[in-house]
Design an enzyme around this catalytic site. Structure first.
Site, PDB file in Angstrom:
ATOM      1  CG  PHE A 232       2.967   0.576   0.368  1.00 42.17           C
ATOM      2  CD1 PHE A 232       2.226   1.430   0.614  1.00 42.17           C
ATOM      3  CD2 PHE A 232       4.019   0.886   1.065  1.00 42.17           C
ATOM      4  CE1 PHE A 232       2.524   2.900   1.314  1.00 42.17           C
ATOM      5  CE2 PHE A 232       4.239   1.739   2.156  1.00 42.17           C
ATOM      6  CZ  PHE A 232       3.513   2.444   1.708  1.00 42.17           C
ATOM      7  CB  SER A 254      -4.567   1.599   2.478  1.00 36.59           C
ATOM      8  OG  SER A 254      -4.027   2.197   1.013  1.00 36.59           O
ATOM      9  CG  ASN A 284      -1.721   4.258   7.312  1.00 38.13           C
ATOM     10  OD1 ASN A 284      -1.127   4.533   7.183  1.00 38.13           O
ATOM     11  ND2 ASN A 284      -2.592   5.596   7.453  1.00 38.13           N
ATOM     12  CB  ALA A 285       1.932   1.314   5.130  1.00 36.50           C
ATOM     13  CG  ASP A 305       6.632  -0.953  -5.012  1.00 43.12           C
ATOM     14  OD1 ASP A 305       6.465   0.134  -5.144  1.00 43.12           O
ATOM     15  OD2 ASP A 305       5.847  -0.798  -5.225  1.00 43.12           O
ATOM     16  CB  CYS A 345       7.744   4.845  -8.186  1.00 38.72           C
ATOM     17  SG  CYS A 345       6.119   5.135  -7.492  1.00 38.72           S
TER      18      CYS A 345
HETATM   19  N1  SAH Z   1       4.107  -3.201  -4.559  1.00 39.20           N
HETATM   20  C1  SAH Z   1       2.960  -3.381  -5.799  1.00 39.20           C
HETATM   21  C2  SAH Z   1       2.870  -1.699  -6.137  1.00 39.20           C
HETATM   22  C3  SAH Z   1       2.353  -1.164  -4.967  1.00 39.20           C
HETATM   23  S1  SAH Z   1       1.732   0.610  -5.663  1.00 39.20           S
HETATM   24  C4  SAH Z   1       2.825  -3.876  -7.477  1.00 39.20           C
HETATM   25  O1  SAH Z   1       4.338  -4.567  -7.377  1.00 39.20           O
HETATM   26  O2  SAH Z   1       2.165  -4.267  -8.257  1.00 39.20           O
HETATM   27  C5  SAH Z   1       0.750   1.464  -4.558  1.00 39.20           C
HETATM   28  C6  SAH Z   1       0.124   0.586  -3.201  1.00 39.20           C
HETATM   29  O3  SAH Z   1      -0.095   1.757  -1.945  1.00 39.20           O
HETATM   30  C7  SAH Z   1      -1.354   0.515  -4.020  1.00 39.20           C
HETATM   31  O4  SAH Z   1      -1.545  -0.593  -3.973  1.00 39.20           O
HETATM   32  C8  SAH Z   1      -2.436   0.968  -3.167  1.00 39.20           C
HETATM   33  O5  SAH Z   1      -3.831   1.123  -2.483  1.00 39.20           O
HETATM   34  C9  SAH Z   1      -0.754   1.441  -1.416  1.00 39.20           C
HETATM   35  N2  SAH Z   1      -1.719   2.398  -0.948  1.00 39.20           N
HETATM   36  C10 SAH Z   1      -1.150   4.144  -0.549  1.00 39.20           C
HETATM   37  N3  SAH Z   1      -0.727   4.298   0.388  1.00 39.20           N
HETATM   38  C11 SAH Z   1      -1.168   3.659   1.429  1.00 39.20           C
HETATM   39  C12 SAH Z   1      -0.946   3.490   3.013  1.00 39.20           C
HETATM   40  N4  SAH Z   1      -1.378   4.402   3.291  1.00 39.20           N
HETATM   41  N5  SAH Z   1      -1.252   1.910   3.237  1.00 39.20           N
HETATM   42  C13 SAH Z   1      -1.563   1.139   2.845  1.00 39.20           C
HETATM   43  N6  SAH Z   1      -1.268   0.981   1.841  1.00 39.20           N
HETATM   44  C14 SAH Z   1      -0.738   2.398   1.089  1.00 39.20           C
END
Ligand code: SAH
Length: 401
Positions: A232, A254, A284-285, A305, A345
């Site tokens: 993420f 994603s 997708n994580a 995160d 968060c």
């Molecule tokens: N770590 C980042 C903030 C993360 S915000 C920083 O410090 O700047 C959350 C992120 O998760 C977003 O960019 C969003 O696109 C991503 N996201 C949401 N669902 C997801 C999923 N299922 N798989 C991968 N990424 C995802």
């Protein structure tokens, strides 16, 4: 003598004993269900709050549509709202001058935590980004005061308003689009802990970057090592910090637009990164971690995160299951002595439940976790002790064996 124009008679609102107790305990909100009388009170007005018997409890901002009907702005009468706003803004700026280090990007005003409920202001170098969340803060006079005080004190190249249409709908405010309030500049670069980032005021999520993680980036970089995976990763906040200390870094998200900015951010820091390249994977994580764990991939550092899984109390169980799945997989992938940086968060997942989820993940993964640091949001997002809703970010750094 006629009353001076600065001291108009305020509308009065009476609150139930439960509402009064809430205010007396230091909270600043009273829910609609605890309002006893609010006849003819205009949306967004400044109101005098009293208990059932008429005893004054302070001055508040009223919303005619939110479940949070009033947000206290002072325990005393407020004869001049503009003067109060100006001094609160000056106070918020002075606070940041004392506690913010190593950056030109930070939250200047954090709503309730700066006694300015409904107003958020972020600074990205020479651009200020404003968010208005309530009827009262949307009033023209309030907007003018806020803009003039911020200009006078911070003299930004421009000011931008970021609009969340959902918030305006909930507050029954007329639709508005995000855009410039002052000046012309909409993009800039900013620096956190010596790492540079692009900022485009009218793109991206939130107000452009996750400033609340700024101090956690620096903390994570103190312990991170070897092969690192930033899950993420958004625009590379953790990944770019880790790249300075790790052998290899991969960021996963994603969102393709987020990864494109992440790659541009990496280019911006090329001088500091030398030959090191950060790999960005669009995926997708949940699926990726499942595949990686199954194929015995190993890392020395993993950052998790994710976005807020619990948007309301009702989502709590599902959110905890989501966090557990991610943490369990990350723990399985970490080499002995590896570092886990895991965040949430979601305000509704409090620190105790987050640690409990982590402990149960460690048991299931048969790993030992030693907590190196249990952290929260950066200090420019202050936590107001009697308003628990101001504390939302958890960031645990642990050593895994
Ligand atoms: N770590 C980042 C903030 C993360 S915000 C920083 O410090 O700047 C959350 C992120 O998760 C977003 O960019 C969003 O696109 C991503 N996201 C949401 N669902 C997801 C999923 N299922 N798989 C991968 N990424 C995802």
């Amino acid at each position: 003598m006629p009353p001076s124009p600065k001291t108009p008679e305020l509308s009065k609102i009476k609150v139930s004993p439960r509402g009064a107790n809430r205010l007396k305990s230091g909270h600043v909100w009273v829910y609609r269900s605890d309002i006893l009388s609010a006849d003819n009170v205009a949306p967004g007005s400044v109101v005098a709050v009293a208990d059932q018997r008429g005893k004054p409890l302070g001055t508040a901002l009223y919303s005619s549509s939110s479940q949070i009907a009033i947000r206290l702005i002072s325990h005393d009468p407020v004869p001049d709202l503009s003067a109060l706003l100006r001094s609160r803004i000056a106070g918020a700026i002075a606070y940041r001058e004392k506690i913010v280090r190593d950056t030109d990007a930070y939250r200047v005003i954090f709503s309730e935590a700066d006694f300015l409920p409904g107003l958020i202001v972020d600074r990205y170098n020479d651009i200020l980004s404003l968010q208005i969340l309530t009827q009262a803060m949307d009033a023209n006079l309030v907007r003018e005061t806020v803009i003039s005080q911020l200009t006078q004190q911070l003299n930004p190249a421009s000011m931008i308003e970021r609009v969340d249409p959902r918030v305006r709908e909930l507050e029954t405010l007329p639709a508005r689009t995000s855009g410039l309030l002052d000046g012309e500049k909409t993009a800039t670069t900013f620096t956190m802990n010596g790492v540079q980032f692009h900022y485009d005021a009218l793109e991206g999520q939130k107000t452009g970057a996750f400033l609340d993680q700024r101090e956690n980036y620096a903390a994570a970089a103190q312990y991170a090592k070897g092969d690192a995976l930033d899950v993420f990763c958004y625009q590379g906040g953790f990944a770019l910090h880790l790249a300075r200390v790790c052998d290899q870094v991969t960021g996963v998200d994603s969102s393709r637009p987020a990864l494109e900015v992440a790659d541009q951010n990496a280019a911006l820091n090329q001088a500091a990164l030398g030959q090191k390249e950060i790999g960005w994977i669009e995926a997708n994580a949940f699926d990726l971690l499942k595949d990686y764990a199954a194929s015995n991939r190993r890392y020395d550092t993993v950052v998790l995160d994710p976005p807020a899984f619990a948007k309301s109390k009702r989502d709590l169980d599902a959110a905890l299951r989501g966090y557990k799945e991610l943490n369990l997989r990350a723990l399985k992938m970490l080499r002995p002595g590896g570092i886990l940086v895991t965040c949430s968060c979601s305000y509704h997942v409090n620190q105790a439940s987050f640690l409990e989820m982590l402990s149960s993940s460690a048991l299931d993964a048969r790993r030992n976790l030693r907590l190196i640091e249990v952290r929260g949001q950066s200090k420019d997002h202050p936590v107001l002790l009697n308003v628990p809703e101001t504390a939302y970010l958890k960031c645990v750094i642990a050593s895994v064996s």
